[in-house]
Each structure stands twice: as C-alpha cells, then as structure tokens.
Design an enzyme around this catalytic site. Structure first.
Site, PDB file in Angstrom:
ATOM      1  N   TYR A 115      -3.081  -0.600  -8.995  1.00  0.00           N
ATOM      2  CA  TYR A 115      -3.417  -1.999  -8.731  1.00  0.00           C
ATOM      3  C   TYR A 115      -3.363  -2.792 -10.031  1.00  0.00           C
ATOM      4  O   TYR A 115      -2.897  -3.927 -10.056  1.00  0.00           O
ATOM      5  CB  TYR A 115      -4.807  -2.088  -8.112  1.00  0.00           C
ATOM      6  CG  TYR A 115      -4.908  -1.358  -6.807  1.00  0.00           C
ATOM      7  CD1 TYR A 115      -4.436  -1.936  -5.635  1.00  0.00           C
ATOM      8  CD2 TYR A 115      -5.454  -0.072  -6.746  1.00  0.00           C
ATOM      9  CE1 TYR A 115      -4.518  -1.267  -4.442  1.00  0.00           C
ATOM     10  CE2 TYR A 115      -5.547   0.604  -5.540  1.00  0.00           C
ATOM     11  CZ  TYR A 115      -5.079   0.009  -4.399  1.00  0.00           C
ATOM     12  OH  TYR A 115      -5.159   0.670  -3.214  1.00  0.00           O
TER      13      TYR A 115
ATOM     14  N   ASN B 244      -2.204  -6.815   4.409  1.00  0.00           N
ATOM     15  CA  ASN B 244      -1.051  -6.026   4.800  1.00  0.00           C
ATOM     16  C   ASN B 244      -0.276  -6.625   5.962  1.00  0.00           C
ATOM     17  O   ASN B 244      -0.282  -6.085   7.043  1.00  0.00           O
ATOM     18  CB  ASN B 244      -1.549  -4.627   5.171  1.00  0.00           C
ATOM     19  CG  ASN B 244      -0.403  -3.650   5.120  1.00  0.00           C
ATOM     20  OD1 ASN B 244       0.683  -3.990   4.716  1.00  0.00           O
ATOM     21  ND2 ASN B 244      -0.659  -2.451   5.544  1.00  0.00           N
TER      22      ASN B 244
ATOM     23  N   CYS C 109       2.850   0.001   0.573  1.00  0.00           N
ATOM     24  CA  CYS C 109       1.554  -0.289  -0.028  1.00  0.00           C
ATOM     25  C   CYS C 109       0.778   0.999  -0.280  1.00  0.00           C
ATOM     26  O   CYS C 109      -0.140   1.028  -1.079  1.00  0.00           O
ATOM     27  CB  CYS C 109       0.767  -1.236   0.865  1.00  0.00           C
ATOM     28  SG  CYS C 109       0.852  -0.831   2.596  1.00  0.00           S
ATOM     29  N   HIS C 110       1.162   2.084   0.362  1.00  0.00           N
ATOM     30  CA  HIS C 110       0.464   3.364   0.166  1.00  0.00           C
ATOM     31  C   HIS C 110       0.823   3.987  -1.177  1.00  0.00           C
ATOM     32  O   HIS C 110       0.222   4.946  -1.605  1.00  0.00           O
ATOM     33  CB  HIS C 110       0.822   4.296   1.311  1.00  0.00           C
ATOM     34  CG  HIS C 110       2.276   4.550   1.470  1.00  0.00           C
ATOM     35  ND1 HIS C 110       3.093   3.770   2.260  1.00  0.00           N
ATOM     36  CD2 HIS C 110       3.068   5.484   0.912  1.00  0.00           C
ATOM     37  CE1 HIS C 110       4.316   4.246   2.174  1.00  0.00           C
ATOM     38  NE2 HIS C 110       4.349   5.273   1.362  1.00  0.00           N
TER      39      HIS C 110
ATOM     40  N   GLU D  65       6.165  11.929   0.947  1.00  0.00           N
ATOM     41  CA  GLU D  65       7.177  11.461  -0.007  1.00  0.00           C
ATOM     42  C   GLU D  65       7.278  12.358  -1.220  1.00  0.00           C
ATOM     43  O   GLU D  65       7.996  12.073  -2.163  1.00  0.00           O
ATOM     44  CB  GLU D  65       6.834  10.034  -0.425  1.00  0.00           C
ATOM     45  CG  GLU D  65       6.787   9.125   0.804  1.00  0.00           C
ATOM     46  CD  GLU D  65       7.037   7.688   0.452  1.00  0.00           C
ATOM     47  OE1 GLU D  65       6.974   7.348  -0.731  1.00  0.00           O
ATOM     48  OE2 GLU D  65       7.319   6.914   1.353  1.00  0.00           O
TER      49      GLU D  65
END
Length: 112
Positions: free
Chosen positions: A37, A60, A68-69, A95
């Site tokens: 962030y 979101n 955003c994760h 991922e």
DNA sequence: CTATTGACGACAT
DNA sequence: CATGTCGCCAATA
C-alpha cells in the site's frame, strides 16, 4: 461519455481522482509479483496515504478484474481483503506466491 | 465544517 | 518478535 467506443479498460465514471490513480497503479502489477500500500501511495504522489489506498481498493469497483489482491502490507503480511484475507491468500497462491502464516515468503524478492 | 472510520506505516517499549 | 501509540490521508455520516 458512456458510449461503446470507450478507450479505457474500465469505466471510472463516478470515482474520484484518487481512486482512479490507485486503480491504475494496481492494474500495472504483473502476475506473480506483489506490492505494498505504501509503494502504491508513493507512486500516486502521497507516500503517507497508504491507508487511503487501502480504502480506495476496499470500494473495489472492478473486483476480480483489478489485481487488488497483489497489494499487501509493507511488513510482508497479506493485510486485508474485501472478501476476506483467506480469499486473498488463495488468489496469491494461485499465482505462485507462497504464503506462510499470513505472510508472503521471499517478500523482498517478489516486490514489483 | 467536525467527527468517525479504515484492505496502513513507522517507531517505541 | 509482539504489542501499543501516534500519525497521515481520503471517504462518509
């Protein structure tokens, strides 16, 4: 505008300039990498606005489409998520990001 | 305009 | 390393 020939991938109509900036930065994060962030805040021009960045992502507007994760806390913890931190961890693992005890493994090496 | 809230950060203990 | 406190910013009531 709101017609079909929009150039942008998403419709930021109704969102504030701050939110739009955050979404754009987050959208750039490549798969398999993560950011914080604080880094996003710095990127948009306000290094201290880490909280506000989280707030923007919390709204979101484009949930699964914006990665955003991939945005986590500065200390390596996964942080929060609108659908639950558990969900966030699951997506990151998919991922290739390894999460241990709610924290990213090799965090410093996976930062974008 | 003021008060409260919140997916945070840095520092002190 | 864990917990507590302060600070900072933006959105919302």
């Amino acid at each position: 505008m709101r017609n079909s020939n929009s150039k942008s991938k998403f419709d930021f109509s109704g969102l504030t300039s701050f939110e739009t900036s955050v979404l754009k930065v987050v959208w750039k994060i490549p798969k398999g990498k993560v950011t914080t962030y604080g880094q996003v805040a710095k990127k948009i021009g306000n290094p201290k606005s880490a909280r506000a960045v989280g707030n923007a992502l919390n709204k979101n507007p484009f949930a699964p489409e914006i990665p955003c994760h991939r945005v986590i806390k500065g200390n390596g913890e996964v942080g929060g998520f609108a659908s639950g931190s558990k969900r966030k961890i699951m997506l990151l693992k998919k991922e290739g990001i390894i999460i241990i005890e709610g924290k990213v493994k090799d965090f410093g090496n996976k930062q974008y």
